[in-house]
Design a protein around this motif. Structure first.
Motif, PDB file in Angstrom:
ATOM      1  N   ASP A 124      21.526  -0.436 -33.107  1.00 42.72           N
ATOM      2  CA  ASP A 124      20.880  -1.050 -31.940  1.00 42.72           C
ATOM      3  C   ASP A 124      21.325  -0.425 -30.618  1.00 42.72           C
ATOM      4  N   THR A 130      18.322   5.090 -29.721  1.00 37.37           N
ATOM      5  CA  THR A 130      17.509   3.910 -30.038  1.00 37.37           C
ATOM      6  C   THR A 130      16.895   3.363 -28.755  1.00 37.37           C
ATOM      7  N   HIS A 182      14.417   0.162 -27.171  1.00 36.39           N
ATOM      8  CA  HIS A 182      13.889  -1.184 -27.373  1.00 36.39           C
ATOM      9  C   HIS A 182      12.822  -1.432 -26.320  1.00 36.39           C
ATOM     10  N   SER A 192      11.896  -2.407 -31.687  1.00 37.04           N
ATOM     11  CA  SER A 192      13.020  -1.483 -31.562  1.00 37.04           C
ATOM     12  C   SER A 192      12.720  -0.240 -32.370  1.00 37.04           C
ATOM     13  N   PHE A 220      14.184   3.443 -33.756  1.00 36.59           N
ATOM     14  CA  PHE A 220      15.389   4.173 -34.124  1.00 36.59           C
ATOM     15  C   PHE A 220      15.023   5.585 -34.576  1.00 36.59           C
TER      16      PHE A 220
END
Length: 152
Positions: A41, A46, A48, A62, A64
């Motif tokens: 996270d 990453t 969001h 989210s 990745f």
């Protein structure tokens, strides 16, 4: 679904911690808030996306940096934690989050977005041209999923 000005989200990148207020009631109801924290996270690659309606966070996704070796999905982005608050379902907000991210990652020369999608979400993702690959599998405490992908 056509989005009009009434249900147009303000979209922006947000810190991981902000996603939890939407992830928790949608994806992990009845479980501890800590169950909304995903490995990676806070990794620098990453991103969001938060969708705001009248300054209220109502949708998140989210993304990745993560290839899928088993299905040979390379130069790929994995979607995790896609959630829209229940009161805001069927308003096109999930579509807005995905389209925003698809455009962003296509401009960053990524080839694919993929995800482990709940079986109950297949209709939603298929409308957005995501395709299944492989067979259904179970994620303990979460449910049955398919791997879905879309070439950008």
């Amino acid at each position: 679904m056509t989005t009009n000005s009434v249900n147009k989200l303000a979209l922006r990148f947000i810190p991981a911690e902000e996603t939890y207020i939407v992830r928790h009631p949608v994806l992990r109801p009845g479980r501890p808030l800590s169950s909304c924290v995903f490995d990676g996270d806070t990794h620098e690659t990453t991103l969001h996306v938060g969708g705001y309606l009248n300054n209220e966070l109502v949708a998140v996704g989210s993304f990745f940096k993560n290839d899928h070796a088993e299905h040979n999905l390379q130069n790929a982005i994995q979607l995790r934690g896609m959630a829209v608050l229940e009161a805001h379902h069927k308003k096109g907000f999930g579509r807005q989050i995905l389209e925003y991210a698809e455009t962003y990652f296509k401009n960053k020369n990524k080839n694919i977005i993929w995800m482990n999608a709940r079986v109950s979400a297949l209709k939603f993702y298929s409308k957005l041209e995501y395709n299944t690959i492989g067979t259904v599998f179970d994620i303990p405490l979460v449910g049955e999923h398919y791997v879905l992908f879309k070439n950008l």
